[in-house]
Design an enzyme around this catalytic site. Structure first.
Site, PDB file in Angstrom:
ATOM      1  N   GLU A 154      40.640-163.642 -27.907  1.00  0.00           N
ATOM      2  CA  GLU A 154      39.700-163.638 -29.027  1.00  0.00           C
ATOM      3  C   GLU A 154      39.475-162.192 -29.728  1.00  0.00           C
ATOM      4  O   GLU A 154      39.933-161.160 -28.901  1.00  0.00           O
ATOM      5  CB  GLU A 154      38.396-164.318 -28.303  1.00  0.00           C
ATOM      6  CG  GLU A 154      37.971-163.523 -26.960  1.00  0.00           C
ATOM      7  CD  GLU A 154      37.182-162.423 -27.260  1.00  0.00           C
ATOM      8  OE1 GLU A 154      36.713-162.217 -28.507  1.00  0.00           O
ATOM      9  OE2 GLU A 154      37.119-161.300 -26.395  1.00  0.00           O
ATOM     10  N   LYS A 157      33.514-159.758 -32.629  1.00  0.00           N
ATOM     11  CA  LYS A 157      32.398-158.937 -32.527  1.00  0.00           C
ATOM     12  C   LYS A 157      31.215-159.146 -32.057  1.00  0.00           C
ATOM     13  O   LYS A 157      30.523-160.119 -32.814  1.00  0.00           O
ATOM     14  CB  LYS A 157      32.597-157.679 -33.795  1.00  0.00           C
ATOM     15  CG  LYS A 157      33.824-157.016 -34.107  1.00  0.00           C
ATOM     16  CD  LYS A 157      33.737-156.191 -35.264  1.00  0.00           C
ATOM     17  CE  LYS A 157      33.213-156.906 -36.614  1.00  0.00           C
ATOM     18  NZ  LYS A 157      34.374-157.828 -37.117  1.00  0.00           N
ATOM     19  N   GLU A 158      30.663-158.681 -31.204  1.00  0.00           N
ATOM     20  CA  GLU A 158      29.019-159.025 -30.705  1.00  0.00           C
ATOM     21  C   GLU A 158      28.310-158.445 -32.044  1.00  0.00           C
ATOM     22  O   GLU A 158      28.406-157.538 -32.511  1.00  0.00           O
ATOM     23  CB  GLU A 158      28.597-158.361 -29.429  1.00  0.00           C
ATOM     24  CG  GLU A 158      29.406-158.924 -28.145  1.00  0.00           C
ATOM     25  CD  GLU A 158      28.594-158.428 -27.010  1.00  0.00           C
ATOM     26  OE1 GLU A 158      27.598-158.329 -26.902  1.00  0.00           O
ATOM     27  OE2 GLU A 158      29.352-158.106 -26.003  1.00  0.00           O
ATOM     28  N   ASN A 214      41.659-153.331 -28.608  1.00  0.00           N
ATOM     29  CA  ASN A 214      40.669-152.604 -27.969  1.00  0.00           C
ATOM     30  C   ASN A 214      40.793-151.315 -27.503  1.00  0.00           C
ATOM     31  O   ASN A 214      39.985-150.409 -28.019  1.00  0.00           O
ATOM     32  CB  ASN A 214      39.866-153.631 -26.753  1.00  0.00           C
ATOM     33  CG  ASN A 214      39.067-154.779 -27.019  1.00  0.00           C
ATOM     34  OD1 ASN A 214      38.778-154.833 -28.303  1.00  0.00           O
ATOM     35  ND2 ASN A 214      38.924-155.641 -26.394  1.00  0.00           N
ATOM     36  N   PHE A 255      35.210-147.452 -37.348  1.00  0.00           N
ATOM     37  CA  PHE A 255      35.239-146.778 -35.732  1.00  0.00           C
ATOM     38  C   PHE A 255      35.436-145.278 -35.798  1.00  0.00           C
ATOM     39  O   PHE A 255      36.050-144.887 -34.848  1.00  0.00           O
ATOM     40  CB  PHE A 255      36.548-147.472 -35.157  1.00  0.00           C
ATOM     41  CG  PHE A 255      35.928-148.838 -34.619  1.00  0.00           C
ATOM     42  CD1 PHE A 255      35.266-149.283 -33.314  1.00  0.00           C
ATOM     43  CD2 PHE A 255      36.153-150.017 -35.524  1.00  0.00           C
ATOM     44  CE1 PHE A 255      34.779-150.497 -32.982  1.00  0.00           C
ATOM     45  CE2 PHE A 255      35.588-151.300 -35.258  1.00  0.00           C
ATOM     46  CZ  PHE A 255      34.942-151.645 -33.970  1.00  0.00           C
ATOM     47  N   CYS A 266      33.515-155.063 -23.385  1.00  0.00           N
ATOM     48  CA  CYS A 266      35.026-154.974 -23.813  1.00  0.00           C
ATOM     49  C   CYS A 266      35.614-153.979 -23.719  1.00  0.00           C
ATOM     50  O   CYS A 266      36.439-153.767 -22.719  1.00  0.00           O
ATOM     51  CB  CYS A 266      35.252-155.765 -25.098  1.00  0.00           C
ATOM     52  SG  CYS A 266      34.661-157.572 -25.120  1.00  0.00           S
ATOM     53  N   LYS A 327      24.981-151.776 -28.704  1.00  0.00           N
ATOM     54  CA  LYS A 327      25.174-151.764 -30.194  1.00  0.00           C
ATOM     55  C   LYS A 327      24.188-152.529 -30.886  1.00  0.00           C
ATOM     56  O   LYS A 327      23.604-153.470 -30.284  1.00  0.00           O
ATOM     57  CB  LYS A 327      26.565-152.231 -30.580  1.00  0.00           C
ATOM     58  CG  LYS A 327      26.883-153.602 -30.231  1.00  0.00           C
ATOM     59  CD  LYS A 327      28.394-154.368 -30.571  1.00  0.00           C
ATOM     60  CE  LYS A 327      28.429-154.585 -32.043  1.00  0.00           C
ATOM     61  NZ  LYS A 327      29.679-155.250 -32.403  1.00  0.00           N
TER      62      LYS A 327
END
Length: 446
Positions: A154, A157-158, A214, A255, A266, A327
């Site tokens: 997967e 993004k939270e 990641n 980023f 993560c 975040k």
């Protein structure tokens, strides 16, 4: 299609709700009976924008069910998705006990062909272990049942997980069976209809792709924070540097925002797990070690700025914190930079008065019984009477504060901005001392 998902955590719930919303019949299985009962009542145990409504709509339509009955789940689904946790062990390796337990459960109850899909973030070689566990379990039953194992990592993004699932950048499928590829393609077709974003590869490459993605993002964050630390020492403004390098399409703007380091469930775990996998393969991943080291140091950056500013020490001072989640748009505080800062401040004898729009209950759980830590109902309540304000999470509501009001509420007009939300010149016009990350020379103690 008939889909069963083992694990009703973040990945399992988002995946189940989105697949159900496309018309599939999804059953989510979990061993936590209390969680399942909450979900049946419509209570979602995590904060993710839009997820409550999505679960409610599909549960009411009968497309999404929750149960602790593993046998029913296995009987139900052509697709058996494994979405359980892989917590880090003491050596940084991913703990696969829950993944392999699910594999045994599926093997125990399987009665016909099924596709077993690993959604959990797992090291290279996990699919082989899942297949071996299924073979052993079926052999112990004396059953000869065909199955396929697929890696389908997967990339959610939270805070934006539903949009990520509904309109994915890519859907990675690791498989060694062309027939299985077409079945999985059909499952994801509603989400890739406008443009085929399915990327098919061998299983081991798919497993590594998740960790690689990641680790690359974590590397960009740590590299930018390293540049910010250099900028402070040479008198440059990292925000101008960021715009200058981000305009290069080979680098891009994503980023490369300097700050107080990455956290969450993560990046820290996956970087450590990839380091461990590299060691097991006989390779020393020097860049990954540096990424981890820079991030650990960066989580302390605001604390050290406070130490330099308050020459008399932090004992007895009250620091206001805006933002606790790692975040925005989540209540997740796992390995959040705020936790490092809070713990350093408490050790230094300071009091912390914190506010977060969503993560307050989680912070209350983590710091229950800590008298020097209190939660405020509003951002301005947190600032009232504090010796300084620290901004740790870039929630939208923090981006345009009333600086005049802040100056009146704070005992000392000082802001430590860990997310570079404001223009230093504008803040100074309101009579506030402003410290950001990588914006101007390091200052001596006041």
């Amino acid at each position: 299609m008939r889909v069963t998902i083992f694990g009703s955590g973040y990945v399992g719930l988002v995946t189940g709700a989105c697949l159900a919303d496309a018309g599939n019949h999804v059953i989510c299985v979990d061993v936590d009976a209390a969680k399942i009962e909450r979900l049946k009542r419509g209570e979602v145990p995590i904060h993710e924008p839009g997820l409550d409504a999505l679960i409610k709509r599909n549960a009411e339509a009968g497309r999404l069910e929750f149960t602790t009955d593993a046998a029913r789940g296995v009987e139900h689904g052509l697709f058996q998705l494994i979405a359980v946790g892989t917590p880090p062990g003491e050596d940084g390796s991913a703990d696969l006990r829950y993944v392999l337990t699910v594999a045994r459960t599926i093997g125990t109850h399987m009665s016909r062909y099924g596709i077993v899909i690993t959604k959990s973030t797992v090291p290279v070689g996990t699919a082989d272990k899942v297949r071996a566990e299924l073979d052993r379990t079926l052999a112990a039953r004396g059953a000869k049942i065909e199955f396929d194992v697929v890696s389908n990592p997967e990339f959610l993004k939270e805070g934006a997980a539903i949009a990520d699932f509904m309109k994915p950048d890519r859907v990675v499928i690791g498989t060694d069976n062309p027939r299985t590829t077409e079945l999985v393609r059909a499952l994801y077709e509603p989400f890739t209809r406008n443009h085929d974003r399915l990327i098919v590869m061998d299983i081991r490459s798919a497993e590594l792709t998740k960790y690689a993605a990641n680790a690359m993002l974590a590397t960009k964050i740590s590299f930018m924070n390293e540049l910010a630390n250099i900028a402070e020492r040479v008198g440059a403004d990292i925000e101008k540097v960021r715009i200058g390098i981000g305009s290069d399409p080979r680098i891009g703007y994503s980023f490369i925002y300097p700050g107080t380091g990455y956290g969450g469930s993560c990046f820290p775990k996956d970087v450590r797990a990839l380091i461990r996998s590299a060691h097991e393969a006989g390779h020393e991943p020097q860049v990954l070690h540096a990424v981890e080291s820079v991030n650990a140091r960066q989580k302390e950056v605001l604390f050290h700025k406070m130490q330099r500013h308050f020459s008399g020490g932090l004992t007895g001072r009250t620091l206001a914190l805006w933002g606790l989640a790692f975040k925005p748009n989540t209540d997740d505080m796992r390995e959040a930079p705020s936790r490092t800062l809070i713990e350093l401040l408490l050790e230094a004898g300071a009091r912390v008065h914190a506010y977060d729009p969503v993560a307050g209950p989680e912070a209350q759980r983590l710091y229950a019984g800590v008298a020097a830590f209190t939660l405020a109902k509003t951002a301005y309540d947190a600032a009232r009477g504090a010796d300084a304000l620290a901004i740790v999470t870039e929630w939208q509501e923090f981006r345009s504060p009333d600086f005049e009001r802040l100056r009146e509420l704070l005992k000392a007009p000082v802001i430590f901005d860990g997310r570079n939300l404001y223009d230093p010149a504008m803040v100074s016009r309101f009579g506030l001392t402003y410290y950001a990350v990588g914006r101007g020379k390091l200052t001596a103690a006041a």
